[in-house]
Design a protein around this motif. Structure first.
Motif, PDB file in Angstrom:
ATOM      1  N   SER A  45     -58.296  68.788 -29.324  1.00 35.10           N
ATOM      2  CA  SER A  45     -59.607  68.810 -29.973  1.00 35.10           C
ATOM      3  C   SER A  45     -59.580  69.661 -31.236  1.00 35.10           C
ATOM      4  O   SER A  45     -60.570  69.712 -31.967  1.00 35.10           O
ATOM      5  N   GLY A  55     -60.972  64.630 -33.007  1.00 33.66           N
ATOM      6  CA  GLY A  55     -61.703  63.857 -32.010  1.00 33.66           C
ATOM      7  C   GLY A  55     -61.077  62.491 -31.844  1.00 33.66           C
ATOM      8  O   GLY A  55     -60.462  61.950 -32.776  1.00 33.66           O
ATOM      9  N   LEU A  97     -67.479  68.538 -24.639  1.00 38.85           N
ATOM     10  CA  LEU A  97     -66.411  69.211 -25.373  1.00 38.85           C
ATOM     11  C   LEU A  97     -66.280  70.661 -24.942  1.00 38.85           C
ATOM     12  O   LEU A  97     -65.174  71.177 -24.760  1.00 38.85           O
ATOM     13  N   ASN A 104     -62.555  65.577 -25.751  1.00 41.29           N
ATOM     14  CA  ASN A 104     -62.390  65.481 -27.208  1.00 41.29           C
ATOM     15  C   ASN A 104     -62.780  64.100 -27.738  1.00 41.29           C
ATOM     16  O   ASN A 104     -62.509  63.791 -28.896  1.00 41.29           O
TER      17      ASN A 104
END
Length: 401
Positions: A45, A55, A97, A104
């Motif tokens: 991430s 992402g 997240l 992610n």
């Protein structure tokens, strides 16, 4: 455990899927590069080299660097791709997240001003969670979601229909991640589109103990999910379709008493010659389980080959000599037999080397299965059914025709 209901087959809209790539069978890319030029990986991430936010875009099958946008949607920050040739789409980041799931994945917005959901597609599939105030449960949830994201990305790359149960109560998919609160065992299985998973399977000592007790050569979270989702796709892609006759010819008649078959398997064990016809001992107990075990092995094969080819490792270039499979091994099974034989032979060469590498580290074999000719024909049927589903994918409309 299989679903005993028989919902009518329907194909409803899901999300757009990444295009099929030009390099052979590759469905899902696993090699990515940050905007700074350093390699980044599917789980990341943030780039560890330059701290750029990353992402995963499930529509394009890409892990991308992100730039923040000045505008917001409700209380959510919005992002844009930082690729050298910027993708014009906007994204929101999944609410999970910053949770134990550490998701992610991105929520592509398309033309929408704001997302309808604050969870990504993968997290929306999770319907029930254990008590996350218990530290171990939160850790297990994170491990399970890592495995689920891996599996789902492959399914999307194959253009398989993926619709949350909340959006389609008849044909959707959901995951219940449960732990026992009263000592009653949680039974992992599938029913009516819901995959139930004992979250304690994410505890490595517990899972290894169960593997040993059940005399299994392989037991992982990812393997569990691939097996159970195979039951789900049997109902979506085989039952009530033209594939049912071919399924019965290769796997047997699923109308055999399922409960009695399981009871017989656990009380008497598998038949002595199971390895001559099935990919695993458990596959021999009933045609539904044979299908699910074969489906799981097909996903093992394709995702591992995708990963190897993404990083430039081609099974055909490995120095390992053995008797290859030919198209004749699959009988009169259509024009894709040669393509599948090539795929299978790449797999056999790659796993032969990877098993030797595992032995050089003193760990169990990477792929502890032996594929008989009947098991290979079953793998080929799974391949044909998935290819047929992909052929029905309407990229412009975003669903299966």
């Amino acid at each position: 455990m299989s679903n005993t209901s028989n919902p009518a087959l329907r194909c409803l809209p899901s999300i757009p899927h990444p295009p099929r790539r030009a390099c052979g069978h590759l469905h899902t890319n696993r090699a990515f590069t940050c905007r700074c030029g350093q390699p980044v990986f599917f789980r990341n991430s943030v780039c560890l080299a330059c701290s750029a936010p990353l992402g995963y875009d499930p529509e394009r099958g890409l892990l991308i660097s992100l730039n923040p946008l000045p505008d917001r949607a409700a209380d959510m920050a919005l992002w844009q791709s930082a690729e050298s040739t910027p993708h014009e789409g906007r994204y929101a980041r999944c609410r999970n997240l910053n949770s134990a799931a550490a998701c992610n994945w991105l929520i592509p917005l398309g033309d929408a001003a704001s997302p309808e959901q604050d969870l990504c597609l993968c997290c929306r599939l999770t319907r029930r969670l254990p008590d996350l105030s218990i530290d171990s449960n939160a850790v297990w949830w994170g491990r399970i979601e890592i495995a689920k994201r891996r599996m789902l990305s492959s399914m999307l790359g194959m253009h398989l229909p993926v619709v949350p149960l909340a959006d389609d109560p008849q044909q959707g998919l959901a995951f219940d991640l449960l732990t026992s609160t009263d000592g009653t065992p949680i039974v992992t299985g599938h029913e009516n589109g819901v995959i139930t998973l004992d979250a304690e399977e994410a505890d490595d000592p517990t899972r290894e103990l169960r593997r040993t007790q059940l005399l299994e050569p392989y037991r992982t979270l990812l393997g569990h999910m691939r097996h159970e989702v195979g039951h789900y796709y049997w109902h979506r892609l085989v039952e009530h379709t033209e594939w049912l006759t071919a399924f019965r010819n290769e796997f047997g008649d699923e109308r055999e008493d399922y409960s009695a078959a399981l009871q017989r398997h656990y009380s008497q064990g598998p038949c002595a010659d199971w390895s001559l016809r099935h990919v695993s001992a458990y596959a021999s107990c009933h045609p539904w389980e044979d299908w699910a075990e074969t489906w799981a092995n097909y996903l093992h094969m394709t995702d591992t080959l995708d990963t190897a080819q993404s990083f430039g490792l081609d099974g055909e270039r490995l120095e390992l000599t053995y008797e290859p499979f030919t198209a004749e091994a699959f009988g009169d099974a259509g024009p894709d037999s040669t393509e599948f034989a090539r795929l299978l032979n790449q797999w056999m060469q790659l796993t032969g080397v990877l098993n030797e590498l595992s032995r050089s580290m003193g760990v169990p074999d990477f792929y502890p299965f032996v594929l008989s000719a009947p098991a290979v024909r079953k793998l080929h049927l799974v391949h044909r059914i998935i290819e047929a589903a992909e052929a029905r994918w309407n990229a412009s409309e975003g669903y299966m025709a």
